[in-house]
Design a protein around this motif. Structure first.
Motif, mmCIF file in Angstrom:
data_model
loop_
_atom_site.group_PDB
_atom_site.id
_atom_site.type_symbol
_atom_site.label_atom_id
_atom_site.label_comp_id
_atom_site.label_asym_id
_atom_site.label_seq_id
_atom_site.Cartn_x
_atom_site.Cartn_y
_atom_site.Cartn_z
ATOM 1 N N ALA A 254 1.170 -1.186 0.099
ATOM 2 C CA ALA A 254 -0.785 -0.154 0.108
ATOM 3 C C ALA A 254 0.882 1.543 -0.342
ATOM 4 O O ALA A 254 2.446 1.433 0.607
ATOM 5 C CB ALA A 254 -1.190 0.300 0.752
ATOM 6 N N LEU A 331 -7.033 4.872 -4.664
ATOM 7 C CA LEU A 331 -7.293 5.222 -3.116
ATOM 8 C C LEU A 331 -7.569 6.485 -3.739
ATOM 9 O O LEU A 331 -6.787 7.529 -3.970
ATOM 10 C CB LEU A 331 -6.910 4.350 -1.654
ATOM 11 N N ASN A 332 -8.568 6.676 -2.744
ATOM 12 C CA ASN A 332 -9.344 8.568 -3.441
ATOM 13 C C ASN A 332 -9.465 9.281 -1.989
ATOM 14 O O ASN A 332 -9.053 8.866 -0.901
ATOM 15 C CB ASN A 332 -11.175 8.528 -3.659
#
Length: 585
Positions: A254, A331-332
Motif C-alpha cells: 500500500a 484510493l481516493n
C-alpha cells in the motif's frame, strides 16, 4: 396630655428591593449566601458574600487543576499499550486527588462483565483488581447503575463471598457525555453506559459536597474511560489488520498519494526477497530492480488512477524470474485527490505447477492409449522369438546354452516392460530379494556391452570402499536391472568415442540408511532448460527418443522407496544417482 403621634411607615427604596430580589436569586444557587435582614445595610451583607465567592473560586480552581492533571495523566498513559495499568493509575489518582476513602472504577466489557480496580485509603498505593460476571450483578444497585441511574445504595448487596460492595454513590459513565453532566445522550453504537464510578468520600468531603463538582467528576471520568476504551478498540483493530495481513497468502503493498510505501505484509516481503526496512517508508520506484513490471503497474495506478486486475508480471530472484499476478486498486484522498494505491500480487508458480501436472496427466493418458495400441503388436513377436529360441536350444550343444539362456532372460524382461506400459496408472507389485549390488551391475554391463563396444566406450565399475564390494540391497532385481540398463544406454548415447563411463556404489557417505549407485559419463551435459523436464513422460531431446526411459526409471525407484537425482554441467558430463533404502535386518 396630648396623645403620641403615630410612627411613620418605612417604605423600602426601589434599589433595596432590587438588591433583595437578586440576593434571593443568588441564594437559590448558593444556599450559603446570607439573607438581607430588614434593618441591615447592603454593606453588611456584601463582605460575607465576597468571602463565600472567593472560597467558591478557590474550590473551582482546585477542581480544575485536579481535572486537568487527570486528563494529562490519562493522555500520557494512553500512549502505553497497557490498558490495565492506565485504569489502575486513574483509580489511584481519583482516590488521592479527591481525598476519597474508597473508589471503584469499572469498565463494561462486551460480554457484560464489570472489570476494573478498587482503591481504598487503607491500602495505600495499591489497587485491587475487580471482575464481576453479569449474573452476579442481577438485582443489585450495580445493575441499576449500568441501566443509567445514579444510585445511592444503603449497604452491600449479596451474601457471603459473593457480596458486592455498594459505595454511597454509584455514577453511571456514558460515552458521549456533555460537559457539566454525569452522563450524556446514549451513543447507539457504544451502548450508552460504558462503566461505573463508585465513590466513598470522607466525612469532611461529604459535608461540603458540591453537585456541580460531582457532575464535573463524572463527566471527566466518563470522557477518560471512553478514551481508554477507544484506545483498546483501536489496538484491537490494528492487531486484527496486522493478523489479516500476515495471514494473507498473497503479497500486499500500500502506498500514499506520493507513491511512498506505507504497508507491506510478510508475503510481499518474502516474494520480493527484501526486509521491511528496505520497503516500508520508501518510494515504490525503488523496487524496480526486484520487480520492474510490478512497479510499472503500481505507477499506472498512481498516475492514471487506473484499476488493474490480474495482470501478469514477474519478480527477479537471482537468475530466476518468479511469475506473479498483480491487482492494483487506486484510493481516493481528500477532495477527490489521489490517495495512493493498494496492490496485491500472488505467486503463479503453484498454478503453473498445476498446469504442468495437468499436461503430465494428459501425457500419461496418451501413454496408456499408446501402450494399449502397440502392446499386442509387440508381445506377439516376442512370443514368437521366445518360442524360436526355445526350439533352437534343443538342437544346440551344451556350451552354447549359456548364450541362449541370456537371450531368453532378456525376452522375459522385455515382456515385463511391455506389461508395465500397459498399466501406467497402476504400480506393479515388486518381487524383491536380496542381491549383491556388484552382481546387478555386472548383469547390466553384460546387457549393454555390445552398445559400449560399438561406441568404443569403456565402463569402470568400482565400490566406494572394500567393504562396499559385498554390499547388498533388497530389490526386484529385474525391475532395477531395467533402470541400470536404461541409464547406461543413455550415458553411452551421450558420450563420444574413447570416453569412459563410471559406475560407483556404496553406503551413503552422509550416514543415512541407504545405498548409493551413481553413473557418471563424460558427455556434453544436459542444458539447464531441459534438466527440469527430464523425468516427464514423452519429453526427449534425442531425435529418436520416446521420452519414457527416465520417467519409467523414476517410477521403479520410487516404488522401492528410493530416489533418483540428476546433476549435470554442460561440457563436463552428467551424473545420475540412485538412493535405495538398506534392507531390513
Amino acid at each position: 396630655m396630648p396623645s403620641k403621634a403615630p410612627s411613620p411607615l418605612r417604605v423600602e427604596r426601589p434599589e433595596r428591593a432590587a438588591l433583595r430580589a437578586r440576593l434571593e436569586d443568588l441564594r437559590a444557587l448558593i444556599p450559603e449566601v446570607p439573607a438581607l435582614a430588614p434593618e441591615a445595610e447592603a454593606e453588611q451583607v456584601l463582605w460575607p458574600i465576597l468571602e463565600l465567592l472567593e472560597k467558591k473560586q478557590r474550590r473551582l480552581i482546585e477542581e480544575d487543576v485536579r481535572l486537568a492533571a487527570l486528563r494529562e495523566l490519562t493522555e500520557t498513559l494512553l500512549r502505553q499499550p497497557e490498558e490495565e495499568r492506565t485504569l489502575r493509575t486513574i483509580t489511584l489518582y481519583l482516590r488521592q486527588a479527591y481525598g476519597l476513602v474508597e473508589v471503584l472504577l469499572l469498565t463494561r466489557r462486551d460480554d457484560g462483565r464489570l472489570q476494573g480496580y478498587r482503591a481504598r485509603s487503607s491500602d495505600g498505593p495499591h489497587c485491587e483488581a475487580v471482575a464481576w460476571p453479569p449474573e452476579l450483578l442481577r438485582g443489585t444497585a450495580w445493575e441499576s447503575a449500568l441501566a443509567g441511574e445514579t444510585v445511592r445504595p444503603a449497604a452491600s448487596v449479596g451474601t457471603g463471598a459473593a457480596a458486592l460492595p455498594c459505595l454511597p454513590l454509584l455514577l453511571p459513565l456514558r460515552a458521549g457525555a456533555r460537559d457539566g453532566e454525569q452522563g450524556g445522550e446514549p451513543c447507539p453504537e457504544d451502548g450508552g453506559v460504558i462503566g461505573v464510578l463508585a465513590i466513598r468520600p470522607d466525612c469532611d468531603t461529604e459535608a461540603r459536597e458540591d453537585p456541580f463538582d460531582l457532575a464535573q467528576l463524572g463527566f471527566q471520568t466518563a470522557t477518560l474511560l471512553d478514551s481508554v476504551r477507544q484506545s483498546r478498540r483501536s489496538r484491537q483493530e490494528q492487531q486484527f489488520r496486522e493478523c489479516l495481513l500476515e495471514a494473507m497468502g498473497d503479497g500486499l503493498l500500500a502506498t500514499d498519494g506520493s507513491g511512498r510505501v506505507n504497508a507491506a505484509n510478510p508475503a510481499a516481503l518474502s516474494l520480493l526477497g527484501l526486509e521491511a526496512a528496505r520497503v516500508i517508508g520508501r518510494p515504490v520506484q525503488e523496487l524496480a530492480e526486484q520487480a520492474p513490471s510490478l512497479v510499472r503497474h503500481c505507477l499506472r495506478g498512481l498516475d492514471q488512477q487506473e484499476r488493474i486486475t490480474q495482470a501478469e508480471a514477474s519478480i527477479v530472484a537471482g537468475e530466476e524470474k518468479l511469475p506473479i499476478s498483480v491487482t492494483v486498486v487506486p484510493l481516493n484522498g481528500d477532495g477527490g485527490a489521489p490517495g495512493g494505491i493498494v496492490a496485491t500480487f500472488s505467486d503463479l508458480r503453484p498454478i503453473r505447477a498445476m498446469e504442468a501436472e495437468v499436461r503430465r496427466l494428459d501425457r500419461l493418458a496418451a501413454l496408456g492409449r499408446f501402450a494399449g495400441s502397440v502392446a499386442h503388436e509387440i508381445r506377439n513377436p516376442l512370443a514368437a522369438i521366445g518360442a524360436g529360441v526355445e526350439f533352437l536350444s534343443r538342437s544346440l550343444p551344451a556350451e552354447s546354452q549359456g548364450d541362449l539362456k541370456f537371450v531368453q532372460e532378456e525376452i522375459a524382461r522385455l515382456d515385463r516392460i511391455v506389461r508395465d506400459l500397459l498399466e501406467p496408472s497402476r504400480s506393479q507389485p515388486l518381487r524383491t530379494s536380496r542381491i549383491h549390488v556388484m552382481d546387478l551391475i555386472l548383469r547390466a554391463h553384460q546387457a549393454v556391452e555390445p552398445a559400449l563396444d560399438g561406441h568404443n566406450l569403456s565402463l569402470v565399475m568400482q565400490p566406494m570402499s572394500e567393504a562396499d564390494r559385498e554390499a547388498e540391497i533388497e530389490v526386484d532385481a529385474d525391475r532395477l536391472l531395467q533402470v541400470l540398463v536404461n541409464l547406461l544406454v543413455n550415458a553411452a548415447e551421450a558420450s563420444e568415442p574413447g570416453h569412459r563411463i563410471e559406475v560407483v556404489w556404496g553406503k551413503d557417505p552422509g550416514g543415512g540408511p541407504s545405498t548409493l549407485i551413481w553413473i557418471q559419463d563424460e558427455g556434453g551435459g544436459i542444458p539447464s532448460e531441459h534438466l527440469a523436464h527430464v523425468f516427464e513422460p514423452f519429453y526427449s531431446t534425442k531425435p529418436t527418443g520416446t521420452g519414457l526411459g527416465l520417467y519409467v526409471c523414476r517410477g521403479i525407484v520410487g516404488q522401492h522407496g528410493g530416489e533418483i537425482e540428476i546433476a549435470s554441467e554442460q561440457g563436463r558430463g552428467t551424473r545420475v544417482t540412485l538412493r535405495l533404502p538398506d534392507p531390513i535386518p
